[in-house]
Design an enzyme around this catalytic site. Structure first.
Site, PDB file in Angstrom:
ATOM      1  N   GLU A  54       1.056   0.060   9.880  1.00 16.43           N
ATOM      2  CA  GLU A  54      -0.409  -0.047   9.745  1.00 16.43           C
ATOM      3  C   GLU A  54      -1.108   1.211  10.253  1.00 16.43           C
ATOM      4  OE1 GLU A  54      -2.600  -3.556  10.011  1.00 16.43           O
ATOM      5  OE2 GLU A  54      -0.870  -4.868   9.758  1.00 16.43           O
ATOM      6  N   LEU A  81       0.825  -1.207   0.000  1.00 17.31           N
ATOM      7  CA  LEU A  81       0.000   0.000   0.000  1.00 17.31           C
ATOM      8  C   LEU A  81       0.863   1.263   0.000  1.00 17.31           C
ATOM      9  CD1 LEU A  81      -2.753   1.452   0.234  1.00 17.31           C
ATOM     10  CD2 LEU A  81      -2.617   1.108   2.727  1.00 17.31           C
ATOM     11  N   THR A  87       0.337   5.242  11.653  1.00 18.70           N
ATOM     12  CA  THR A  87       0.980   5.780  12.851  1.00 18.70           C
ATOM     13  C   THR A  87      -0.065   6.028  13.940  1.00 18.70           C
ATOM     14  OG1 THR A  87       0.696   8.096  12.210  1.00 18.70           O
ATOM     15  CG2 THR A  87       2.677   6.957  11.402  1.00 18.70           C
ATOM     16  N   SER A 141       1.088   7.891   5.183  1.00 23.73           N
ATOM     17  CA  SER A 141      -0.213   8.112   5.802  1.00 23.73           C
ATOM     18  C   SER A 141      -1.229   8.610   4.770  1.00 23.73           C
ATOM     19  CB  SER A 141      -0.086   9.136   6.941  1.00 23.73           C
ATOM     20  OG  SER A 141       0.745   8.639   7.974  1.00 23.73           O
ATOM     21  N   GLY A 179      22.074  -1.548  33.906  1.00 26.88           N
ATOM     22  CA  GLY A 179      23.085  -1.626  32.853  1.00 26.88           C
ATOM     23  C   GLY A 179      22.968  -2.887  32.029  1.00 26.88           C
TER      24      GLY A 179
END
Length: 393
Positions: free
Chosen positions: A371, A131, A373, A138, A348
């Site tokens: 898929e 896509l 944001t 977006s 650490g």
């Protein structure tokens, strides 16, 4: 209230779901988790996990029995993805992306397309989803890939970016503009592209922060000739089909995020009960206990949201767009927070590759991005609210 009330069906998994969870968990412990660190370190495809998932019918559990699949419901599919992600996020993208890539065929494809491709998916041939483009992430409606009618075929030209499991999958659902003169978003159609199609190639593997075992590459189309009968649905309906697909599959990304977060919490919980400072286990310190409590509380809230959204996906409820977006957004934000806290709890050691939580933190980040944001998810939710399609209960 009786145990069989409809309300309880939302929130309680069945015995079959829990038996499935146990089976996947055992397989992951044996065939997935032991290889997760090497898969990440070498950025190599998790072939051992792939083979184990295929042999157990967990690689594409969503495919109906009519097409040789096991017919798992949406919640069962989420449980598979969640449990695999606890051990290896890269491996969990095998069932997740197989659903993403093939769901357009299931939702909008002809019976011929379903019979042609779904049994082959069940047999182990992967299905990816094309896509996004370089300049159309977006903003999917601005895609530039073209499919031009030519006799009984369409000729596909252009590229797709950030495609999960590209080069491994045999099949690809690809969105392309078939009518450049149509109103915005209305001239896009969906096609099945096969890996062997002449002129179809892949870019170099992306060098990524996380999910390194899942190859991410560009799809490149140089006048790829596609038979017209490989169009999914009617011409011009591709973008609507793509967005409808995402309403369902965002729930699976929520499940992946929950699994990553659970794996991080599991490891951190074991660590703090063994690590000693000031003469006692650090799990005895109230500050540590508060962190663990918050991690578990937020994780369970995210899991319940994902499971409710999965039930809505199975029923195809009208408010699925809100719940799919909410589940993906909440779960991925939660996974990021929990994995960061897990690294903190290990101190650490958590910052080194000798322990898995730093890998889980890196893997969790992508769930906030792909898929859609999480900023886009909030737009989806807000638009549903403003349109009166999600009402407070």
């Amino acid at each position: 209230m009786s145990d069989t009330s409809p309300a309880q069906d939302w929130f309680r998994t069945t015995d079959d779901h829990e038996e499935l969870r146990a089976a996947v968990r055992d397989l992951v412990a044996d065939k997935v988790t032991p290889y997760a660190a090497e898969v990440d370190d070498s950025a190599s495809y998790p072939q051992a996990a792939h083979d184990a998932l295929v042999s157990s019918d967990f690689h594409a559990p969503h495919v109906p029995e009519a097409y040789d699949g096991v017919g798992a419901d949406a919640l069962a599919t989420c449980i598979v993805i969640e449990e695999v992600a606890r051990g290896c996020a890269s491996s969990s993208l095998i069932p997740a992306v197989n659903k993403l890539g093939s769901l357009p065929v299931m939702l909008g494809g002809s019976e011929d397309l379903k019979q042609r491709y779904l049994p082959r998916l069940v047999a182990g041939e992967g299905f990816s989803y094309g896509l996004s483009e370089r300049d159309a992430g977006s903003d999917t409606a601005s895609m530039r890939t073209r499919a031009t009618a030519d006799g009984e075929d369409y000729v596909l030209s252009g590229q797709k970016s950030w495609i999960t499991n590209a080069g491994v999958s045999e099949f690809y659902t690809v969105l392309a503009v078939t009518d450049p003169e149509a109103p915005r978003g209305k001239g896009i159609s969906a096609f099945v592209v096969e890996k062997s199609d002449e002129g179809f190639t892949f870019g170099e593997k992306e060098r990524k922060l996380g999910i390194k075992g899942s190859p991410t590459r560009e799809l490149l189309f140089d006048n790829v000739r596609i038979p017209a009968d490989r169009m999914i649905g009617e011409p011009g309906t591709g973008l609507q089909l793509a967005l409808r697909t995402l309403d369902h599959t965002r729930v699976t990304i929520g499940a992946q995020a929950v699994g990553i977060a659970q794996g991080a919490l599991d490891f951190a919980l074991g660590y703090v009960q063994e690590r000693q400072q000031f003469g006692k286990h650090i799990s005895d310190f109230q500050g540590i206990q508060f962190m663990l409590a918050d991690m578990a509380m937020k994780l369970e809230a995210a899991r319940q949201m994902v499971y409710v959204a999965a039930a809505k996906s199975e029923r195809n409820d009208a408010d699925l767009p809100f719940f799919g977006a909410a589940a993906k957004c909440l779960a991925s934000d939660t996974a990021m927070e929990i994995t960061v806290d897990a690294v903190q709890l290990l101190g650490g050691y958590g910052y080194t590759q000798d322990f898995p939580v730093e890998r889980m933190m890196r893997d969790a980040k992508i769930t906030q991005i792909y898929e859609g944001t999480n900023q886009v998810q909030r737009l989806v939710m807000a638009r549903q609210l403003l349109a009166g399609k999600h009402n407070a209960r």
